[in-house]
Design an enzyme around this catalytic site. Structure first.
Site, PDB file in Angstrom:
ATOM      1  N   ASP A 212       0.843  -1.206   0.000  1.00  0.00           N
ATOM      2  CA  ASP A 212       0.000   0.000   0.000  1.00  0.00           C
ATOM      3  C   ASP A 212       0.875   1.251   0.000  1.00  0.00           C
ATOM      4  O   ASP A 212       2.086   1.159   0.158  1.00  0.00           O
ATOM      5  CB  ASP A 212      -0.882   0.007   1.265  1.00  0.00           C
ATOM      6  CG  ASP A 212      -0.013  -0.114   2.525  1.00  0.00           C
ATOM      7  OD1 ASP A 212       0.240  -1.251   2.942  1.00  0.00           O
ATOM      8  OD2 ASP A 212       0.464   0.912   3.043  1.00  0.00           O
ATOM      9  N   ASP A 214       0.549   3.624   2.298  1.00  0.00           N
ATOM     10  CA  ASP A 214       0.325   4.203   3.626  1.00  0.00           C
ATOM     11  C   ASP A 214      -0.805   5.238   3.512  1.00  0.00           C
ATOM     12  O   ASP A 214      -1.860   4.893   2.971  1.00  0.00           O
ATOM     13  CB  ASP A 214       1.645   4.764   4.197  1.00  0.00           C
ATOM     14  CG  ASP A 214       1.570   4.891   5.711  1.00  0.00           C
ATOM     15  OD1 ASP A 214       0.959   4.018   6.341  1.00  0.00           O
ATOM     16  OD2 ASP A 214       2.096   5.869   6.262  1.00  0.00           O
TER      17      ASP A 214
HETATM   18  N1  LIG Z   1       1.226   1.297   5.753  1.00  0.00           N
HETATM   19  C1  LIG Z   1       1.774   0.434   6.608  1.00  0.00           C
HETATM   20  N2  LIG Z   1       2.221   0.871   7.814  1.00  0.00           N
HETATM   21  C2  LIG Z   1       2.809  -0.010   8.673  1.00  0.00           C
HETATM   22  N3  LIG Z   1       2.946  -1.314   8.435  1.00  0.00           N
HETATM   23  C3  LIG Z   1       2.505  -1.774   7.263  1.00  0.00           C
HETATM   24  N4  LIG Z   1       2.523  -3.004   6.733  1.00  0.00           N
HETATM   25  C4  LIG Z   1       1.969  -2.945   5.514  1.00  0.00           C
HETATM   26  N5  LIG Z   1       1.574  -1.687   5.230  1.00  0.00           N
HETATM   27  C5  LIG Z   1       1.899  -0.931   6.304  1.00  0.00           C
END
Ligand SMILES: Nc1ncnc2[nH]cnc12
Ligand SMILES: CSC[C@H]1O[C@H](OP(=O)(O)O)[C@H](O)[C@@H]1O
Length: 290
Positions: A212, A214
């Site tokens: 992703d 974030d």
């Molecule tokens: N955006 C994110 N923040 C922290 N850990 C994650 N693991 C996968 N995506 C994450």
């Protein structure tokens, strides 16, 4: 007891290695309690390896609850010299898109509730951690990824992994802050593991699998578990290919890493004067130096 030189720690989405043959499940006890799950010894394309699901095979442990010390100690007890970690991460850079792979070479510690050392109780050691990843092992990982030509996957050969406490994801302000620090990816698990592996004189490198963006990206929704799950499955399939190739290359050309002698200049306490109970507890790590 059976031993293996190569350990694999599977993170979110990677709870088992499908290609592992002649599997034996081992319950390992350690002075730091039980590991996240039983360790799985087996044969991966002709090579002995041991696998551990970081959050347990049913994903029952929060990142803050993972018994990092027991996990690394258990690997050490089984003879592991190299750990390949696989982890789901959020991307902090536009060019690192979901499904991409990053092999981080730096970490930033934003954890708050982790015990990231085996030492204390009368024995003091300060390992060097300027280069937190074994660069030779990272290179094997990089070469393995590059050799596979995976569809839709761009390889990022370096990057900084921010390790946050979690379990909640970051705020937008935090996400922008980490971007301003030029960090590449964010996760919740790798930093304590890397530190403990170094103290245990095990070479450590991470295969970070982007799920992703974030919550900083103007054109993408903020991260949710739903969004992550959508990419975890493909990432886990790719990760297994990469790990298998890495194991093959590593078995063909094992190397001595600086990590294998990390404690040589790290222990400050005169061990002959150190408490017997602590020496016993840490014997597996200290035996070369006693
Ligand atoms: N955006 C994110 N923040 C922290 N850990 C994650 N693991 C996968 N995506 C994450
Ligand atoms: C799946 S959401 C967040 C969760 O995923 C990552 O775990 P791991 O590093 O074990 O793959 C991240 O660190 C969080 O624990």
């Amino acid at each position: 007891m059976k031993t293996a030189k190569i350990g694999i720690i599977g993170g979110s989405g990677l709870y088992k290695m499908e290609a592992l043959k002649d599997v034996e499940e081992i319950e390992v006890s350690t002075p730091f309690g039980s590991p996240s799950d039983n360790l799985i010894m087996g044969n991966l394309a002709g090579n002995s390896v041991v696998f551990l699901a970081r959050h347990g095979r049913n994903h029952t442990l929060l990142p803050s609850e993972v018994p990092y010390r027991a996990n690394i100690y258990a690997m050490k007890k089984l003879g592991v010299k190299y750990i390949i970690s696989a982890s789901a991460v959020g991307s902090l850079k536009a060019e690192a898109k979901p499904l991409d792979m990053v092999v981080p070479d730096q970490f930033i510690d934003r954890t708050k509730n982790r015990i990231s050392t085996f030492f204390g109780e009368g024995i003091v050691a300060h390992i060097a951690f300027a280069d937190p990843v074994c660069h030779q092992l990272a290179q094997v990982l990089i070469d393995a990824i590059a050799s596979l030509n995976l569809t839709d996957v761009t390889l990022h050969k370096s990057g900084t992994y921010v390790c946050m406490e979690g379990p909640a994801f970051s705020t937008k302000a935090e996400s922008h802050l980490y971007r301003s620090w030029d960090a590449t990816v964010i996760g919740m698990t790798n930093l304590p593991e890397a530190k403990l592996a170094r103290e245990a004189e095990i070479a450590y490198a991470t295969l970070a699998l982007v799920t992703d963006y974030d919550c900083w990206h103007p054109d993408h929704d903020s991260v949710t578990v739903d969004m992550i799950i959508a990419n975890l499955h493909r990432n886990a399939t790719n990760a297994q290919k990469v790990i298998q190739e890495t194991v093959k290359r590593l078995s063909d050309r094992p190397f001595v890493s600086d990590a294998h002698s990390a404690l040589k200049y790290a222990i400050l306490t005169q061990l002959d004067k150190a408490p017997q109970a602590t020496k016993q507890k840490l014997e597996l790590l200290l035996q070369k130096y006693l």
